[in-house]
Design a protein around this motif. Structure first.
Motif, mmCIF file in Angstrom:
data_model
loop_
_atom_site.group_PDB
_atom_site.id
_atom_site.type_symbol
_atom_site.label_atom_id
_atom_site.label_comp_id
_atom_site.label_asym_id
_atom_site.label_seq_id
_atom_site.Cartn_x
_atom_site.Cartn_y
_atom_site.Cartn_z
ATOM 1 N N ILE A 29 0.811 -1.229 0.000
ATOM 2 C CA ILE A 29 0.000 0.000 0.000
ATOM 3 C C ILE A 29 0.838 1.270 0.000
ATOM 4 C CG2 ILE A 29 -1.906 -1.184 1.157
ATOM 5 C CD1 ILE A 29 -1.073 0.152 3.760
ATOM 6 N N ARG A 48 1.350 5.486 3.336
ATOM 7 C CA ARG A 48 0.141 4.941 3.952
ATOM 8 C C ARG A 48 0.469 4.220 5.256
ATOM 9 N NH1 ARG A 48 -3.984 7.264 2.652
ATOM 10 N NH2 ARG A 48 -3.880 6.748 0.433
ATOM 11 N N GLN A 95 0.901 6.741 7.921
ATOM 12 C CA GLN A 95 -0.388 7.273 8.374
ATOM 13 C C GLN A 95 -1.104 6.298 9.300
ATOM 14 O OE1 GLN A 95 -2.039 8.066 4.511
ATOM 15 N NE2 GLN A 95 -0.980 10.036 4.298
ATOM 16 N N ILE A 96 -1.015 5.003 8.991
ATOM 17 C CA ILE A 96 -1.602 3.995 9.876
ATOM 18 C C ILE A 96 -0.905 4.023 11.241
ATOM 19 C CG2 ILE A 96 -1.868 1.510 10.260
ATOM 20 C CD1 ILE A 96 -2.223 1.234 7.199
ATOM 21 N N SER A 121 2.803 13.453 7.179
ATOM 22 C CA SER A 121 2.821 12.381 6.179
ATOM 23 C C SER A 121 2.057 12.766 4.910
ATOM 24 C CB SER A 121 2.231 11.095 6.772
ATOM 25 O OG SER A 121 0.828 11.203 6.965
ATOM 26 N N GLU A 138 5.554 10.116 -1.912
ATOM 27 C CA GLU A 138 5.734 8.672 -1.815
ATOM 28 C C GLU A 138 7.134 8.307 -2.302
ATOM 29 O OE1 GLU A 138 5.745 5.627 -0.648
ATOM 30 O OE2 GLU A 138 3.551 5.654 -0.673
#
Length: 475
Positions: free
Chosen positions: A87, A91, A94-95, A208, A213
């Motif tokens: 992912i 990401r 962020q999780i 973030s 990316e």
């Protein structure tokens, strides 16, 4: 916790990126995960005695709660890499930020002891994820010529996070009149200590969204055009973007995905070099460094120092930790990994031995505990010296060695095994200290001293020197 992998050394281009300030911002934003790693690992230090009193628990149950985060750490570290490949790196950050935030709120407002343990496990998952994704992302976005220096942001962020957590704990305790269970705006002081982490956790999540990316992930996902945009941002528009994308694609195709099976062979089931990596990881923890960062406030209170002073000493050890880390970063390439580790082992053994001697003079029990002035001073100096010698040696050297000493074909899998061994040893020390302290505080420090002494022949006989060697030379 002083526990983050250093990426392998890379020969870099000399051209300065056009937007170095932007690259530094990106790196610092990613390193916020390291800050939270250090902060969340150490902040529990200020709440230990309050949790004991609030829930009326003994040392064994209390130790399980303190160590609960380490279970989550192992889970987060084991899953973050695969999640990032599926992912994306951003990401996963962020999780992790969400998990840090939820953990902070839940830990500050627990209903029961085991409810608190659950929130600690959740925070541990976030720590494990941050310990993997931060160094990986920084290595992938940093311009080759600056990769080594930018990679140090993660380690610096961890030790700063430890120091800030102790400073926050000290400040909250002062506002609460020196009482860990003193009331502040309807909550007890220890609840504020654990809850303040919401602020850096939310900041991490917001940052973030402001960074790009990883080019490596974008290329793996078939988004080469976006990867070129990111490469232009971080390496400068003078770089041949088509060539850089081709280099990354070639490297990804040629990578060998090492598995546990590749580590088998030799005596004891594993290759000798893998056992050496496990030994480095285990010794790093068995000298008892995390006792200082998880329990130092309780430790000083257990020998008769008042809570406000004990929190101040916990903060000063964190500052010493930062200073030692800087020293290690300056000298690890100059004098070599083995000499620095040997200096640290000798210094730790002496410091721990002095602490064990000083703690043997502890008298009394419960709230009526005291130490002679001389022994109390020696204990304080020895504890600070121990942290300094650890930080300038094993705190950094172990991760440098683990990043360099394994052959290319097994590096990833061997690092995973060594890191897992470190989490297990960390858990063992963390969960055993309260009971050992109740049994005999001086005896606990004798045990840590023995491991520091044993690390010296281990280094001399088995640990290879990797200074100045190319990664391809590791056989």
């Amino acid at each position: 916790m002083t526990t983050t992998a250093q990426p392998p050394r890379t020969e870099g281009r000399k051209a300065q990126p056009e937007h170095l300030g932007h690259v530094i911002f990106i790196t610092a934003a990613a390193a916020m995960g390291g800050f939270l790693f250090g902060y969340d690992s150490s902040v529990i230090n200020g709440a230990v005695e309050a949790i004991r009193g609030k829930f009326g628990v003994g040392s064994e149950a209390l130790a399980q709660v303190i160590a609960a985060a380490l279970i989550g750490c192992a889970v987060g570290a084991a899953t973050a890499g695969r999640m990032a490949d599926r992912i994306g790196r951003i990401r996963v950050m962020q999780i992790a930020a969400v998990l840090f935030t939820v953990s902070a709120i839940g830990s500050a407002l627990p209903f029961t002891l085991w409810d608190l343990a659950m929130w600690r496990v959740l925070g541990g998952v976030a720590i494990g994820m941050a310990s993997v994704i931060g160094p990986a992302y920084i290595a992938e976005v940093a311009p080759p010529a600056y990769r080594g220096r930018l990679a140090s942001f993660q380690q610096a962020a961890i030790v700063i996070g430890i120091a800030v957590s102790q400073l926050v704990n000290w400040g909250v305790l002062s506002l609460a009149g020196g009482e860990q269970r003193g009331e502040l705006a309807g909550l007890e002081a220890w609840q504020w200590m654990l809850g303040v982490m919401v602020i850096p956790a939310v900041l991490y999540g917001l940052l973030s969204f402001a960074i790009p990316e990883s080019p490596r992930f974008l290329i793996s996902a078939g988004r080469a055009a976006q990867a070129k945009q990111v490469l232009a941002e971080v390496e400068g528009k003078g770089v041949d973007l088509d060539t850089r994308v081709a280099e990354i694609e070639t490297a990804m195709r040629s990578e060998h995905k090492s598995t546990f099976r590749d580590l088998l062979g030799g005596r004891g089931g594993l290759l000798p070099i893998v056992w050496i990596g496990i030994g480095l990881s285990v010794f790093q923890q068995l000298v008892g460094i995390n006792v200082i960062f998880y329990y130092s406030s309780s430790l000083w209170q257990s020998v008769g120092i008042d809570p406000s002073s004990s929190f101040f000493y916990s903060f000063t050890t964190s500052i010493i930790n930062i200073a030692g880390t800087v020293i290690a970063m300056l000298f690890v390439d100059k004098i070599g990994r083995k000499p620095l580790a040997l200096i640290g082992s000798a210094g730790m053994a002496l410091s721990l031995g002095l602490a064990a001697w000083a703690f043997s003079y502890k008298t009394g029990s419960g709230a009526d505990i005291s130490m002679p002035d001389l022994q109390g001073t020696v204990a304080l100096v020895a504890a600070h010296a121990f942290v300094l010698f650890f930080a300038l040696s094993w705190g950094v050297v172990v991760w440098v060695l683990l990043g360099e000493m394994f052959p290319n074909r097994i590096r990833a899998a061997a690092l995973g095994v060594a890191a897992s061994a470190q989490w297990v040893a960390n858990w063992l020390i963390t969960v055993s200290f309260p009971s050992l302290s109740d049994w005999n505080l001086s005896g606990a420090y004798v045990i840590y001293t023995v491991f520091a002494v044993l690390s010296i022949p281990f280094i001399l006989k088995w640990v290879p020197e990797t200074k100045g060697k190319a990664l391809e030379e590791m056989g």
